[in-house]
Design a protein around this motif. Sequence first.
Motif, mmCIF file in Angstrom:
data_model
loop_
_atom_site.group_PDB
_atom_site.id
_atom_site.type_symbol
_atom_site.label_atom_id
_atom_site.label_comp_id
_atom_site.label_asym_id
_atom_site.label_seq_id
_atom_site.Cartn_x
_atom_site.Cartn_y
_atom_site.Cartn_z
ATOM 1 N N ALA A 1 0.842 -1.208 0.000
ATOM 2 C CA ALA A 1 0.000 0.000 0.000
ATOM 3 C C ALA A 1 0.875 1.256 0.000
ATOM 4 N N PRO A 2 1.633 1.481 -1.077
ATOM 5 C CA PRO A 2 2.544 2.627 -1.103
ATOM 6 C C PRO A 2 1.813 3.963 -1.185
ATOM 7 N N THR A 3 2.298 4.919 -0.402
ATOM 8 C CA THR A 3 1.729 6.277 -0.408
ATOM 9 C C THR A 3 2.835 7.333 -0.335
ATOM 10 N N PHE A 4 4.082 6.912 -0.506
ATOM 11 C CA PHE A 4 5.211 7.813 -0.268
ATOM 12 C C PHE A 4 5.160 9.059 -1.153
ATOM 13 N N MET A 5 4.831 8.892 -2.417
ATOM 14 C CA MET A 5 4.856 10.035 -3.331
ATOM 15 C C MET A 5 3.804 11.072 -2.959
ATOM 16 N N SER A 6 2.582 10.630 -2.717
ATOM 17 C CA SER A 6 1.516 11.589 -2.398
ATOM 18 C C SER A 6 1.720 12.225 -1.029
ATOM 19 N N GLU A 7 2.394 11.506 -0.127
ATOM 20 C CA GLU A 7 2.656 12.045 1.206
ATOM 21 C C GLU A 7 3.871 12.976 1.236
ATOM 22 N N ASN A 8 4.711 12.896 0.209
ATOM 23 C CA ASN A 8 5.939 13.695 0.169
ATOM 24 C C ASN A 8 6.105 14.409 -1.167
ATOM 25 N N PRO A 9 5.125 15.200 -1.577
ATOM 26 C CA PRO A 9 5.221 15.871 -2.875
ATOM 27 C C PRO A 9 6.409 16.835 -2.975
ATOM 28 N N GLU B 1 -3.050 14.315 -7.982
ATOM 29 C CA GLU B 1 -4.293 13.531 -7.936
ATOM 30 C C GLU B 1 -4.145 12.230 -8.715
ATOM 31 N N ALA B 2 -3.421 12.290 -9.824
ATOM 32 C CA ALA B 2 -3.217 11.076 -10.620
ATOM 33 C C ALA B 2 -2.364 10.065 -9.870
ATOM 34 N N ILE B 3 -1.360 10.544 -9.143
ATOM 35 C CA ILE B 3 -0.522 9.649 -8.347
ATOM 36 C C ILE B 3 -1.334 9.012 -7.222
ATOM 37 N N LYS B 4 -2.205 9.792 -6.589
ATOM 38 C CA LYS B 4 -3.072 9.235 -5.536
ATOM 39 C C LYS B 4 -3.969 8.132 -6.102
ATOM 40 N N LEU B 5 -4.477 8.342 -7.294
ATOM 41 C CA LEU B 5 -5.316 7.340 -7.938
ATOM 42 C C LEU B 5 -4.514 6.060 -8.201
ATOM 43 N N THR B 6 -3.281 6.227 -8.668
ATOM 44 C CA THR B 6 -2.415 5.069 -8.903
ATOM 45 C C THR B 6 -2.176 4.309 -7.604
ATOM 46 N N ASN C 1 -4.069 4.145 -5.007
ATOM 47 C CA ASN C 1 -5.306 3.432 -4.652
ATOM 48 C C ASN C 1 -5.461 2.154 -5.465
ATOM 49 N N GLN C 2 -5.104 2.216 -6.741
ATOM 50 C CA GLN C 2 -5.210 1.034 -7.595
ATOM 51 C C GLN C 2 -4.238 -0.049 -7.151
ATOM 52 N N ILE C 3 -3.016 0.339 -6.793
ATOM 53 C CA ILE C 3 -2.024 -0.628 -6.331
ATOM 54 C C ILE C 3 -2.519 -1.354 -5.085
#
Length: 282
Positions: free
Chosen positions: A162-170, A183-188, A190-192
């Motif tokens: 459940a990676p979230t590093f990119m959206s948490e560290n823009p 927003e597109a990264i957050k969607l990705t 969620n899909q992962i």
Amino acid sequence: MKKLFMLGLLLALCFISQAQTVCTAESRERLESFLSRLNEKKLTSKTYSEQASEIGQWFLETPYVEKTLELPGPEKLVINLQGLDCTTFVETVVTLTRLSCLSDVTFDGFERELENLRYRDGKNEGYSSRLHYFSDWIYENQEKGILKDMTQEIGGSPYPNAPTFMSENPKFYPQLSESKNLEAIKLTENQIQKRSYFFIPKAEISKLEKNIKSGDIIAITTSMPNLDIVHTGFAIEKNGRIHLLHASSKNMKVEISEKPLSGYLAGNKSQSGIIVSRLTGK
């Protein structure tokens, strides 16, 4: 003097097309030498795994350079063979391996294959279309028929991914200052999280390494909950054991790990195990 400077700049960027491909003259020269080598060696009698293992060793001692894809402005397809990080090393070797079995062993052919590998649906449609998370890279390229995730078949266990590093560290990603990219990264992400992944815990690698082939893609998983993969490379057999052929950030070059793969991971607390993928084809 100004005209000479501009001429030098134009020569340095040997290729900038409408498709936004960037390649230095030095990288193009090296790529052309590898393409000639592919034509001369005729590796098609070997399996994809065997080819990847051999081609990967052409890059030994190549300097490790990070963030070569992070150029300002619109997303560009970067071709850089002078300096590689772990992911661009894998992408370059996989692209050359696939190209060896095609009739179009040319710069244009390499460009098309690399774009297909690096981007969602095989098309560069901006920063967020790049496959930033390597677990996503594996999934998408399995969907394209380029590889198969072998981990469960080899004997892997479920991997909570459940990676979230990119959206948490823009702040670490200049392109994420644009809200549409974030927003597109957050969607990705969620899909992962909705997919099922498997991994081989590092304590079990030595027991299961007999099922890993030279040329398999090794993605190293992590115990950090907001990341998926922290390193990648290729399996390579050496003295009857599986080692890692990779672009090392520690030794700053492409190398074969001194220790077998199991020992390599044992020395790093944050590395939890591996995902194993195999190129499809022969």
